[in-house]
Design a protein around this motif. Sequence first.
Motif, PDB file in Angstrom:
ATOM      1  N   GLU A 165       3.193  23.124  -4.130  1.00 55.86           N
ATOM      2  CA  GLU A 165       4.546  22.739  -4.502  1.00 55.86           C
ATOM      3  C   GLU A 165       4.595  22.002  -5.833  1.00 55.86           C
ATOM      4  N   ALA A 166       3.447  21.544  -6.320  1.00 54.23           N
ATOM      5  CA  ALA A 166       3.392  20.829  -7.593  1.00 54.23           C
ATOM      6  C   ALA A 166       2.042  21.117  -8.238  1.00 54.23           C
ATOM      7  N   ASP A 167       1.955  20.903  -9.539  1.00 60.32           N
ATOM      8  CA  ASP A 167       0.700  21.152 -10.229  1.00 60.32           C
ATOM      9  C   ASP A 167       0.108  19.887 -10.830  1.00 60.32           C
ATOM     10  N   GLN A 168       0.730  18.715 -10.549  1.00 62.28           N
ATOM     11  CA  GLN A 168       0.147  17.451 -10.969  1.00 62.28           C
ATOM     12  C   GLN A 168       0.781  16.327 -10.156  1.00 62.28           C
ATOM     13  N   LEU A 169       0.162  15.133 -10.237  1.00 62.59           N
ATOM     14  CA  LEU A 169       0.689  13.962  -9.537  1.00 62.59           C
ATOM     15  C   LEU A 169       1.907  13.448 -10.292  1.00 62.59           C
ATOM     16  N   ASP A 170       3.068  13.563  -9.644  1.00 60.17           N
ATOM     17  CA  ASP A 170       4.308  13.107 -10.251  1.00 60.17           C
ATOM     18  C   ASP A 170       4.757  11.814  -9.594  1.00 60.17           C
ATOM     19  N   LEU A 208       0.815  -1.223   0.000  1.00 62.57           N
ATOM     20  CA  LEU A 208       0.000   0.000   0.000  1.00 62.57           C
ATOM     21  C   LEU A 208       0.847   1.270   0.000  1.00 62.57           C
ATOM     22  N   ARG A 209       2.167   1.123  -0.038  1.00 62.91           N
ATOM     23  CA  ARG A 209       3.015   2.321  -0.053  1.00 62.91           C
ATOM     24  C   ARG A 209       2.744   3.243  -1.234  1.00 62.91           C
ATOM     25  N   PRO A 210       2.427   2.696  -2.434  1.00 62.95           N
ATOM     26  CA  PRO A 210       2.103   3.618  -3.531  1.00 62.95           C
ATOM     27  C   PRO A 210       0.925   4.543  -3.217  1.00 62.95           C
ATOM     28  N   LEU A 211      -0.031   4.066  -2.416  1.00 61.23           N
ATOM     29  CA  LEU A 211      -1.138   4.944  -2.025  1.00 61.23           C
ATOM     30  C   LEU A 211      -0.636   6.079  -1.147  1.00 61.23           C
ATOM     31  N   ASP A 212       0.341   5.785  -0.285  1.00 61.95           N
ATOM     32  CA  ASP A 212       0.949   6.851   0.524  1.00 61.95           C
ATOM     33  C   ASP A 212       1.659   7.852  -0.375  1.00 61.95           C
ATOM     34  N   HIS A 213       2.349   7.335  -1.392  1.00 63.14           N
ATOM     35  CA  HIS A 213       3.027   8.244  -2.322  1.00 63.14           C
ATOM     36  C   HIS A 213       2.016   9.131  -3.037  1.00 63.14           C
ATOM     37  N   ALA A 214       0.877   8.530  -3.423  1.00 65.14           N
ATOM     38  CA  ALA A 214      -0.159   9.331  -4.086  1.00 65.14           C
ATOM     39  C   ALA A 214      -0.714  10.386  -3.139  1.00 65.14           C
ATOM     40  N   ARG A 215      -0.908  10.007  -1.873  1.00 65.52           N
ATOM     41  CA  ARG A 215      -1.409  10.977  -0.894  1.00 65.52           C
ATOM     42  C   ARG A 215      -0.419  12.115  -0.697  1.00 65.52           C
ATOM     43  N   GLN A 216       0.870  11.783  -0.613  1.00 71.10           N
ATOM     44  CA  GLN A 216       1.879  12.827  -0.459  1.00 71.10           C
ATOM     45  C   GLN A 216       1.938  13.735  -1.688  1.00 71.10           C
ATOM     46  N   ALA A 217       1.760  13.121  -2.875  1.00 68.53           N
ATOM     47  CA  ALA A 217       1.747  13.936  -4.098  1.00 68.53           C
ATOM     48  C   ALA A 217       0.556  14.889  -4.106  1.00 68.53           C
ATOM     49  N   PRO A 221      -3.793   4.499 -13.596  1.00 65.40           N
ATOM     50  CA  PRO A 221      -4.969   5.134 -14.221  1.00 65.40           C
ATOM     51  C   PRO A 221      -5.608   6.193 -13.336  1.00 65.40           C
ATOM     52  N   LEU A 222      -5.658   5.945 -12.018  1.00 68.10           N
ATOM     53  CA  LEU A 222      -6.223   6.936 -11.107  1.00 68.10           C
ATOM     54  C   LEU A 222      -5.398   8.215 -11.120  1.00 68.10           C
ATOM     55  N   ALA A 223      -4.060   8.069 -11.081  1.00 63.09           N
ATOM     56  CA  ALA A 223      -3.203   9.247 -11.126  1.00 63.09           C
ATOM     57  C   ALA A 223      -3.399  10.014 -12.433  1.00 63.09           C
ATOM     58  N   GLY A 224      -3.543   9.278 -13.542  1.00 65.23           N
ATOM     59  CA  GLY A 224      -3.773   9.944 -14.820  1.00 65.23           C
ATOM     60  C   GLY A 224      -5.088  10.704 -14.839  1.00 65.23           C
ATOM     61  N   GLU A 225      -6.146  10.123 -14.247  1.00 62.16           N
ATOM     62  CA  GLU A 225      -7.443  10.809 -14.206  1.00 62.16           C
ATOM     63  C   GLU A 225      -7.375  12.061 -13.338  1.00 62.16           C
ATOM     64  N   ILE A 226      -6.650  11.971 -12.220  1.00 56.73           N
ATOM     65  CA  ILE A 226      -6.521  13.148 -11.349  1.00 56.73           C
ATOM     66  C   ILE A 226      -5.772  14.262 -12.082  1.00 56.73           C
ATOM     67  N   ASN A 227      -4.693  13.901 -12.766  1.00 59.09           N
ATOM     68  CA  ASN A 227      -3.952  14.919 -13.526  1.00 59.09           C
ATOM     69  C   ASN A 227      -4.824  15.537 -14.613  1.00 59.09           C
ATOM     70  N   ASP A 284      -5.917  19.472 -14.929  1.00 56.68           N
ATOM     71  CA  ASP A 284      -5.766  20.249 -16.168  1.00 56.68           C
ATOM     72  C   ASP A 284      -7.097  20.852 -16.611  1.00 56.68           C
ATOM     73  N   ALA A 285      -8.173  20.049 -16.521  1.00 55.89           N
ATOM     74  CA  ALA A 285      -9.490  20.570 -16.893  1.00 55.89           C
ATOM     75  C   ALA A 285      -9.907  21.703 -15.968  1.00 55.89           C
ATOM     76  N   ASN A 286      -9.612  21.552 -14.677  1.00 55.44           N
ATOM     77  CA  ASN A 286      -9.934  22.609 -13.710  1.00 55.44           C
ATOM     78  C   ASN A 286      -9.180  23.895 -14.033  1.00 55.44           C
ATOM     79  N   ARG A 287      -7.916  23.735 -14.414  1.00 61.25           N
ATOM     80  CA  ARG A 287      -7.111  24.912 -14.742  1.00 61.25           C
ATOM     81  C   ARG A 287      -7.671  25.620 -15.986  1.00 61.25           C
ATOM     82  N   ARG A 288      -8.089  24.816 -16.973  1.00 62.61           N
ATOM     83  CA  ARG A 288      -8.652  25.426 -18.180  1.00 62.61           C
ATOM     84  C   ARG A 288      -9.961  26.141 -17.888  1.00 62.61           C
ATOM     85  N   VAL A 289     -10.788  25.551 -16.991  1.00 60.48           N
ATOM     86  CA  VAL A 289     -12.053  26.197 -16.624  1.00 60.48           C
ATOM     87  C   VAL A 289     -11.791  27.536 -15.949  1.00 60.48           C
TER      88      VAL A 289
END
Length: 461
Positions: A213-218, A196-205, A227-233, A237-242
């Motif tokens: 400090e960042a503008d997308q999940l890196d 489950l460490r990748p979920l912690d990494h996603a939470r930290q991102a 796929p979840l990280a890609g959808e969030i990114n 991006d869609a939010n920024r365009r809106v």
Amino acid sequence: MTRGSLTARVLLLATLWAVIALVAIAIVISQLYRNGSERAFADLLRAQLNSVINTVSINDNGQLAGRPQLGDLVFDQPGSGWIWLVEPLTDVSGPRLSSVSLGQQDLDVPTLAEVPFDQRYLRYYPASDGFGNQLEVVETEVELDNQGRAARFRVAGNRDVLDDEIAGFSRNLYIALALFGIGSLLVNAVAILYGLRPLDHARQALGRIRAGEADQLDGAFPREIAPLAGEINALIDANRRVVERARMQVGNLAHSLKTPIAVLINEARDMTPAHAKLVRAQAETMQAQVQTYLDRARIAAQRGSVLARTEAAPVIERLVRVMAKLNRDLEFAADIDPQAAVLAMEAQDLEEALGNLIENAAKFARSKVVVRLRLVAARKDGQRAMFRIDVDDDGQGLDEAGMKEAVKRGRRLDESKPGTGLGLSIVNEIASEYQGSFALARAQTGGLSARLTLPGVETEA
């Protein structure tokens, strides 16, 4: 805790399953061992019974003769619970034959009606001897010669020995399975936490995005999370365009309305004084209200952005310096703690809200205006930090009724001062749009204290 933590939920389910599985395994193995031990015990008694039968015969005097030697000294030890016994039946005279371990005692034997012989002409039943031993007895009747003379043969084994052996095995089995279970749970816990460490990494991102400090999940995520990280990114991006599109539309609308209203104000100069004053006042009110609603539309668009971040200290210090230059007869001071406070809002909205409050304080202050920033609620999991900005003046102040009236749209309590009466209502709307609050209170200096509470992101010492 299981509702709020995926790790705790998985660990709990894994632990419950491991406990249930190990208990079931322990019960099954223990029962299988018991069944096998009891079968082996019965086979041993039957083999010893056959040995006794093979060594006993009828002598010339018609009596039982023979001395079975079963190769086990327990039959020669009184009170051992291991017994063999041969009793004469039809046409057989003389005493019975028995092992030394029985002595002069008799076994408590059930009747044939209670325990009949089986197909092999054997019967098994529990009994007890005079020493308190619990016995398992196997019995049969055998003809010893061609004259039909027969005897009853019994061999008894100490049931306590069997039960002790089974109990010892079960005890060792439970200890071994308990140690194995504890080790398995530890290994499972490590595996689950590692998995489950990748979920912690996603939470930290996500935390870095919220902190600006960042503008997308890196980062490199596993196949299940990528796929979840890609959808969030994509959502970011869609939010920024809106937001950008909303800003552009607001700017276009403001520019298209600015010229017609300015024309109305200029044309009013050529009218009669009475009509000019009326038209100019209404046009200025229209201008202020249009700007207010445009600001609200812009704020609503920006509020949805997770990237809105503003360092509070530079904005407050800049506004204080500007107001000090415009009002040289007043003293302006800024008291900011913590200096690293970051607010979750756009800089221009913070400037507009504070600008209105400081300008309003400068109108009514006698000698001094103080702007203070304080942390009022530390950041917790799932919640933002909250900061309060107080703008205090040393003027006459307001009573409770006046404070309630002052925040109403277009209400001016002092007509001698310039303005449209929209400043405090705009501040209130900005605070509400950012899920903050605005209130008026009595300042320590005796004047009015305008208290603006806004959400923050983080503070650093």
